[in-house]
Design a protein around this motif. Structure first.
Motif, PDB file in Angstrom:
ATOM      1  N   SER A  96      -8.859   4.989  -6.818  1.00 43.48           N
ATOM      2  CA  SER A  96      -7.829   5.889  -7.300  1.00 43.48           C
ATOM      3  C   SER A  96      -7.822   7.120  -6.402  1.00 43.48           C
ATOM      4  O   SER A  96      -8.829   7.471  -5.800  1.00 43.48           O
ATOM      5  N   TRP A  97      -6.704   7.742  -6.295  1.00 43.34           N
ATOM      6  CA  TRP A  97      -6.584   8.934  -5.476  1.00 43.34           C
ATOM      7  C   TRP A  97      -5.835   9.984  -6.262  1.00 43.34           C
ATOM      8  O   TRP A  97      -4.827   9.664  -6.869  1.00 43.34           O
ATOM      9  N   PRO A  98      -6.262  11.185  -6.346  1.00 37.22           N
ATOM     10  CA  PRO A  98      -7.499  11.671  -5.726  1.00 37.22           C
ATOM     11  C   PRO A  98      -8.722  11.199  -6.497  1.00 37.22           C
ATOM     12  O   PRO A  98      -8.623  10.847  -7.667  1.00 37.22           O
ATOM     13  N   PRO A  99      -9.886  11.145  -5.830  1.00 38.71           N
ATOM     14  CA  PRO A  99     -11.103  10.709  -6.498  1.00 38.71           C
ATOM     15  C   PRO A  99     -11.440  11.641  -7.678  1.00 38.71           C
ATOM     16  O   PRO A  99     -11.194  12.834  -7.605  1.00 38.71           O
ATOM     17  N   ARG A 146       0.834  -1.214   0.000  1.00 42.05           N
ATOM     18  CA  ARG A 146       0.000   0.000   0.000  1.00 42.05           C
ATOM     19  C   ARG A 146       0.866   1.261   0.000  1.00 42.05           C
ATOM     20  O   ARG A 146       0.567   2.221  -0.706  1.00 42.05           O
ATOM     21  N   LEU A 147       1.928   1.266   0.774  1.00 48.33           N
ATOM     22  CA  LEU A 147       2.835   2.419   0.781  1.00 48.33           C
ATOM     23  C   LEU A 147       3.477   2.608  -0.592  1.00 48.33           C
ATOM     24  O   LEU A 147       3.633   3.744  -1.055  1.00 48.33           O
ATOM     25  N   ALA A 148       3.829   1.507  -1.246  1.00 52.43           N
ATOM     26  CA  ALA A 148       4.391   1.601  -2.595  1.00 52.43           C
ATOM     27  C   ALA A 148       3.344   2.134  -3.569  1.00 52.43           C
ATOM     28  O   ALA A 148       3.649   2.965  -4.427  1.00 52.43           O
ATOM     29  N   GLU A 149       2.083   1.704  -3.429  1.00 46.53           N
ATOM     30  CA  GLU A 149       0.998   2.209  -4.288  1.00 46.53           C
ATOM     31  C   GLU A 149       0.819   3.718  -4.111  1.00 46.53           C
ATOM     32  O   GLU A 149       0.493   4.418  -5.062  1.00 46.53           O
ATOM     33  N   LEU A 150       1.023   4.188  -2.905  1.00 42.50           N
ATOM     34  CA  LEU A 150       0.861   5.611  -2.617  1.00 42.50           C
ATOM     35  C   LEU A 150       2.053   6.444  -3.082  1.00 42.50           C
ATOM     36  O   LEU A 150       2.043   7.667  -2.951  1.00 42.50           O
TER      37      LEU A 150
END
Length: 97
Positions: A92-95, A54-58
């Protein structure tokens, strides 16, 4: 007077007890995978893998991810970056509006 149990938290849980607690927790909170299939947790490493992915995705930089994970070399940290890149995300971020 001899103490029994572990109310002070000064002894580790036996591995069987810890595995049982994780399985019961995953049932209680109904943890599922991306397809809605129940995921039975039984090993703490799954938590670690999920957090690092998750940290890598962010977009956490590899050198920071490496330090956070305690990896001696970037090669293992890159495993999580590759996993994040190859895993389709439902969010996805930001929405987008």
């Amino acid at each position: 007077m001899q103490r029994t149990g572990n109310r002070q938290g000064d002894k580790p849980y036996p591995s069987g007890t810890y595995s049982w607690m994780l399985r019961e927790f995953s049932k209680t909170v109904e943890i599922t995978d991306g397809r809605g299939k129940p995921v039975g947790l039984s090993h703490t490493h799954r938590f670690r893998h999920t957090k690092l992915t998750r940290l890598a995705e962010l977009g956490l930089p590899v050198h920071v991810l490496m330090r956070y994970a305690g990896h001696a070399t970037p090669s293992m940290s890159m495993h999580y970056v590759a996993t994040a890149r190859n895993t389709p995300s439902r969010h996805s971020w930001p929405p987008r509006n």
